[in-house]
Scaffold this motif. Sequence first.
Motif, mmCIF file in Angstrom:
data_model
loop_
_atom_site.group_PDB
_atom_site.id
_atom_site.type_symbol
_atom_site.label_atom_id
_atom_site.label_comp_id
_atom_site.label_asym_id
_atom_site.label_seq_id
_atom_site.Cartn_x
_atom_site.Cartn_y
_atom_site.Cartn_z
ATOM 1 N N ALA A 258 -0.769 2.000 -9.459
ATOM 2 C CA ALA A 258 -0.630 0.682 -10.702
ATOM 3 C C ALA A 258 -0.113 0.098 -12.296
ATOM 4 O O ALA A 258 0.664 -0.498 -12.464
ATOM 5 N N ARG A 259 0.309 0.965 -13.026
ATOM 6 C CA ARG A 259 0.536 1.052 -14.446
ATOM 7 C C ARG A 259 2.382 0.621 -14.067
ATOM 8 O O ARG A 259 2.678 -0.243 -15.179
ATOM 9 N N TYR A 260 2.463 1.525 -12.843
ATOM 10 C CA TYR A 260 4.193 1.157 -12.816
ATOM 11 C C TYR A 260 4.274 0.059 -12.195
ATOM 12 O O TYR A 260 5.766 -0.617 -12.232
ATOM 13 N N ALA A 261 3.784 0.111 -10.855
ATOM 14 C CA ALA A 261 3.369 -1.189 -10.319
ATOM 15 C C ALA A 261 4.322 -2.107 -11.089
ATOM 16 O O ALA A 261 4.624 -3.209 -10.267
ATOM 17 N N ARG A 262 3.347 -3.002 -11.928
ATOM 18 C CA ARG A 262 4.088 -3.912 -12.774
ATOM 19 C C ARG A 262 5.325 -4.210 -13.219
ATOM 20 O O ARG A 262 5.622 -6.125 -13.529
ATOM 21 N N SER A 268 2.528 -4.659 -5.290
ATOM 22 C CA SER A 268 1.416 -5.187 -5.929
ATOM 23 C C SER A 268 0.341 -4.247 -6.600
ATOM 24 O O SER A 268 0.940 -3.073 -6.590
ATOM 25 N N SER A 269 0.304 -4.771 -8.466
ATOM 26 C CA SER A 269 -0.227 -3.582 -9.367
ATOM 27 C C SER A 269 -1.999 -3.279 -9.463
ATOM 28 O O SER A 269 -2.056 -2.675 -10.346
ATOM 29 N N SER A 270 -1.903 -4.004 -7.985
ATOM 30 C CA SER A 270 -3.673 -3.882 -7.170
ATOM 31 C C SER A 270 -4.062 -2.111 -7.509
ATOM 32 O O SER A 270 -3.447 -1.693 -6.115
ATOM 33 N N LYS A 271 -4.836 -2.025 -7.925
ATOM 34 C CA LYS A 271 -5.364 -0.158 -7.675
ATOM 35 C C LYS A 271 -5.753 -0.037 -6.326
ATOM 36 O O LYS A 271 -5.592 0.446 -5.852
#
Length: 284
Positions: A258-262, A268-271
């Motif tokens: 998620a920290r990279y997906a942002r 989606s950056s949702s875990k």
Amino acid sequence: MAAPPGEDMTGAGLRMLPAGSVTAPALRGLSRFADSRGIPAGWEFLLDYDVIEAFCVTGLRGRACSTRGTYRSALYRLAEVTHGPPGQRATPFAGARAPAPYSPAERAELAAVAAAQRDPAKRASALAMVVFGIGAGLRPGELVALRGGDVSRHGRQVMVQVSGPPARVVRVTARYAGRAWELACGAGSGNAFRPGPAGRSYKNFVTNFARSLAADPAAPRLSMRRARSSFICGHLAAGTPVGVLLSITGIAEAGSLARYARHVAGISSSKGVLRARCRAERTP
């Protein structure tokens, strides 16, 4: 005092520390910080280097820089007993912000900066940072340990055998495959990055080298953290299955992506979403 793995650091272990030792308050603060974020109390979790960094940056916000530095040094000494030298831990702490990936223009500029180094050995090491960072997603400690013999070629595919932990095989992205093979052949059985005698256990071994590179002040700084972020974000943007991406990056948990997906548009950056994607991929 060296911390034995598996011992409860919140009980008698802390009381055994020498009076006046900064280690005891540092461990108590780290334990409270980890507990508030649902991190298990075992040494292997609490003394993860990225958990320590998150604690020093977030948990000690407002404290003096000297205090944060003292706590960090004390906790790093304990972490090395459990995880080895910094840069060798397996999984980034999901709460730490991932650095932005390099843009295509920045990648081209970094390659040009590396190729422009006058000293052949320095040029090869700078190129190794670009190629095995952006092209294979290696961590700093993994680059330091990489040898020419760890790289193999099968047709047009170039593979990197990353020594643990966690051990894995990574296919170098097509753009960097040819140069990766050239660097491996040049290294032979020796180290691909800064060959020869060197203090490789020093935690800033790679960072200090990058700072020594001759470059225009306006050029982007070469960083293994940003290079690895570029590799991961590139695979997220390309739709690489989450399970595959975890395997080739050495990341243990889908939520950590998620920290990279942002940094990736349309992802989606949702875990929870990333974990669900990983579970769905495993379902027959």
